[in-house]
Every structure is written in C-alpha cells, then in structure tokens.
Motif scaffolding. Structure first.
Motif, PDB file in Angstrom:
ATOM      1  N   PHE A 165       0.799  -1.213   0.000  1.00 23.22           N
ATOM      2  CA  PHE A 165       0.000   0.000   0.000  1.00 23.22           C
ATOM      3  C   PHE A 165       0.839   1.275   0.000  1.00 23.22           C
ATOM      4  CE2 PHE A 165      -3.669  -2.300   2.417  1.00 23.22           C
ATOM      5  CZ  PHE A 165      -3.970  -3.011   1.262  1.00 23.22           C
ATOM      6  N   SER A 166       2.150   1.144   0.154  1.00 23.45           N
ATOM      7  CA  SER A 166       2.983   2.341   0.199  1.00 23.45           C
ATOM      8  C   SER A 166       3.246   2.869  -1.205  1.00 23.45           C
ATOM      9  CB  SER A 166       4.313   2.045   0.897  1.00 23.45           C
ATOM     10  OG  SER A 166       5.004   1.010   0.226  1.00 23.45           O
ATOM     11  N   GLU A 167       3.439   4.165  -1.305  1.00 23.92           N
ATOM     12  CA  GLU A 167       3.716   4.815  -2.586  1.00 23.92           C
ATOM     13  C   GLU A 167       4.594   6.025  -2.298  1.00 23.92           C
ATOM     14  OE1 GLU A 167       3.021   5.199  -6.894  1.00 23.92           O
ATOM     15  OE2 GLU A 167       2.480   3.621  -5.477  1.00 23.92           O
ATOM     16  N   GLY A 168       5.916   5.832  -2.315  1.00 25.51           N
ATOM     17  CA  GLY A 168       6.817   6.936  -1.981  1.00 25.51           C
ATOM     18  C   GLY A 168       6.584   7.415  -0.560  1.00 25.51           C
ATOM     19  N   VAL A 169       6.355   8.720  -0.420  1.00 23.50           N
ATOM     20  CA  VAL A 169       6.117   9.286   0.912  1.00 23.50           C
ATOM     21  C   VAL A 169       4.631   9.474   1.193  1.00 23.50           C
ATOM     22  CG1 VAL A 169       8.341  10.464   0.902  1.00 23.50           C
ATOM     23  CG2 VAL A 169       6.305  11.679   0.083  1.00 23.50           C
ATOM     24  N   ALA A 170       3.769   9.012   0.271  1.00 18.00           N
ATOM     25  CA  ALA A 170       2.321   9.182   0.456  1.00 18.00           C
ATOM     26  C   ALA A 170       1.774   8.132   1.410  1.00 18.00           C
ATOM     27  CB  ALA A 170       1.601   9.088  -0.890  1.00 18.00           C
ATOM     28  N   GLY A 171       0.694   8.475   2.091  1.00 15.95           N
ATOM     29  CA  GLY A 171      -0.008   7.519   2.938  1.00 15.95           C
ATOM     30  C   GLY A 171       0.208   7.777   4.415  1.00 15.95           C
ATOM     31  N   HIS A 172      -0.850   7.578   5.182  1.00  9.91           N
ATOM     32  CA  HIS A 172      -0.769   7.839   6.611  1.00  9.91           C
ATOM     33  C   HIS A 172      -1.912   7.143   7.347  1.00  9.91           C
ATOM     34  CE1 HIS A 172      -2.596  11.212   4.334  1.00  9.91           C
ATOM     35  NE2 HIS A 172      -1.357  11.421   3.906  1.00  9.91           N
ATOM     36  N   ILE A 173      -1.643   6.747   8.558  1.00  9.86           N
ATOM     37  CA  ILE A 173      -2.661   6.239   9.478  1.00  9.86           C
ATOM     38  C   ILE A 173      -2.499   7.034  10.762  1.00  9.86           C
ATOM     39  CG2 ILE A 173      -3.729   4.210  10.509  1.00  9.86           C
ATOM     40  CD1 ILE A 173      -1.899   2.459   8.787  1.00  9.86           C
ATOM     41  N   THR A 174      -3.609   7.450  11.345  1.00  7.53           N
ATOM     42  CA  THR A 174      -3.545   8.236  12.566  1.00  7.53           C
ATOM     43  C   THR A 174      -4.340   7.576  13.673  1.00  7.53           C
ATOM     44  OG1 THR A 174      -5.406   9.577  11.755  1.00  7.53           O
ATOM     45  CG2 THR A 174      -3.192  10.469  11.451  1.00  7.53           C
ATOM     46  N   ALA A 175      -3.931   7.865  14.916  1.00  3.59           N
ATOM     47  CA  ALA A 175      -4.639   7.372  16.095  1.00  3.59           C
ATOM     48  C   ALA A 175      -4.777   8.513  17.089  1.00  3.59           C
ATOM     49  CB  ALA A 175      -3.891   6.202  16.731  1.00  3.59           C
TER      50      ALA A 175
END
Length: 269
Positions: free
Chosen positions: A54-64
């Motif tokens: 699911f990673s694409e360079g520096v894109a993507g994030h999950i927060t809590a």
C-alpha cells in the motif's frame, strides 16, 4: 510494555463449551495503557500496509487519536518507510499542526486531511489513507462500491464519495470537505486519489482499509469481465450488520496482528 487483549467469551459466535474463549479488546485501561495499545496497533498496521504493497513513496498515513489529548493524534513520520516503523518512531501532532512529540515532521497532507477528519468525527479513534493500487484505480471512476460480494456489503450505504479533487491536499479546508463527504460512514472514496477509512480502533480502521482495497479490486475485475449481479439491498444491509462494526472490525484484524507481531517483534521497540 506490550499490552495484549484479554481472553473472553465472544457473544456473536453463540454458546461455546466451557473453557473456550476468543480474544476481545481489553477494557478499563489506564490512559497510558490505552495509548500504548493504540501506538502498537498503529505500528503493526504500517508494517502490514507495507506487506500488502500500500505504500507509494512518501504518500499515505494512518492516525490514532491520543486518549489523553483528543485534539492530538499519533501518525507516521514524514518520509519513513512503512516497513520500518516502530512504536518509538511515531510522532504526536495536534489539530493546529504543532509537533508535540517526535523528532521528524508530519506529512502536511496527513495533517490537513486527518486533523479535519478527527475534528468532524469525535467518535473516530483512527483513520487510514494510502495510495493503494486498486483504490486509486477504482477512485478514478467516481462511483461507490456495489454490494457484489459478501465482503463489499460491509460498505453498503456506509461510505461516501469526495468528488472535488484539487491536487495534493495542502489546506485544512479540503480536509474539512473530505470530512463532510465521509459523513457518518466508515469510509470515503476520494475521487482520483484513493481510499480513506475510519474506526473506533486502529485495528478497525486498518481492517476496513484492507478489505475495502480488496473489494475495489474485486469490483474492477468483475466489471472487466461483465456486468456484476448485485446483492439485493435488504440482504446487503443484513450482511453489513453481521460483518462490520467496532468489534467485528477489531476482531478481523487479529489474525494479521498475530502474524505480523510474531514475525516482526521489533515493531514494539
């Protein structure tokens, strides 16, 4: 400290023989223990997202969301590989973008999107967004997921579409509009961008992202092969209540949690 779920009966599977138990989330945790649970699930989710591609360079994030400071959230450091993230690498950012804890900056798009999603949905503990392959492809169609499989029914009448793509998200106003498109649902398709899911736990949000990405893939394959037959609305709603929700979402993440924590225990560092 490693916090693990307590073993307890699971009512949804019906009566079980004496001494037979399934795991359930721990209850009545202290603030410190709850924070540790959320951070551990967050690190595990990143490792799993890396494994799923699911990673694409520096894109993507999950927060809590932090349990002590609800106006702040834990998130991945900008530019760090999902596959290497440990509990100690996570950073804490408030809704104004101030770095409260950590040594690396936050992805600005992560702040702009997630701060507004968390603000709009106080019931949400976690939110997940990446540029996964099938989520990106499906998002370009600007259509909702259809109830063509049992798994897709989890999202029936429970996800939105954000159709106003304006480039890389760099202001909180767009994050606010994404929050509006999400509404009270568990997910939103960001047209020409990808998917975003939310949950009452990191495990739930991560599971919904994984199964939504796969449901997008299934619908793309079915549409390429012909005209998929839909599950009728009444049945789809029934199935949604059977397979989704805070506890089912958490529970469906457990096999993945068990696998990644056994194979990569350094994520707890």
């Amino acid at each position: 400290m490693t916090v693990t779920p307590a073993a307890a009966p699971h009512a949804s599977v019906g009566a079980m023989p004496e001494g037979v138990y399934l795991p359930l989330p721990q209850q009545n945790l202290s603030v410190e223990e709850e924070r540790e649970v959320r951070k551990q699930e967050l690190a595990a989710a990143f490792r799993l997202f890396a494994r799923f591609g699911f990673s694409e360079g520096v894109a993507g994030h999950i927060t809590a969301r932090d349990p002590e400071n609800p106006s702040a959230f834990w998130v991945n450091p900008f530019g760090m590989s999902f596959s290497q993230i440990r509990v100690s690498d996570l950073i804490l950012v408030d809704h104004d973008g101030t770095l409260l804890e950590g040594k690396r900056p936050v992805n600005n798009a992560a702040f702009c999107i997630h701060s507004e999603v968390h603000r709009a949905r106080p019931d949400v503990v976690a939110a997940a967004h990446t540029h996964s392959l099938h989520g990106k492809a499906f998002s370009s169609l600007g259509i909702p997921l259809e109830p063509i499989t049992q798994d897709a029914c989890a999202f029936f009448e429970d996800h939105g579409i954000y159709s106003d793509y304006r480039g890389v998200v760099n202001d909180t106003e767009e994050g606010r509009r994404i929050g509006l498109a999400l509404g009270e649902g568990k997910a939103v398709v960001l047209q020409n961008h990808g998917l975003l899911t939310v949950g009452a736990s990191v495990a739930e949000a991560a599971w919904y992202f994984i199964t939504m990405e796969r449901s997008c893939q299934a619908q793309l394959l079915a549409m390429a092969a012909g005209k998929p037959k839909l599950i009728d609305a009444e049945t789809a709603r029934t199935v949604r209540t059977q397979i989704s929700g805070a506890l089912p979402g958490w529970f469906q993440f457990r096999p993945l949690w068990d696998q990644i924590t056994a194979e990569q225990p350094d994520l707890f560092d």
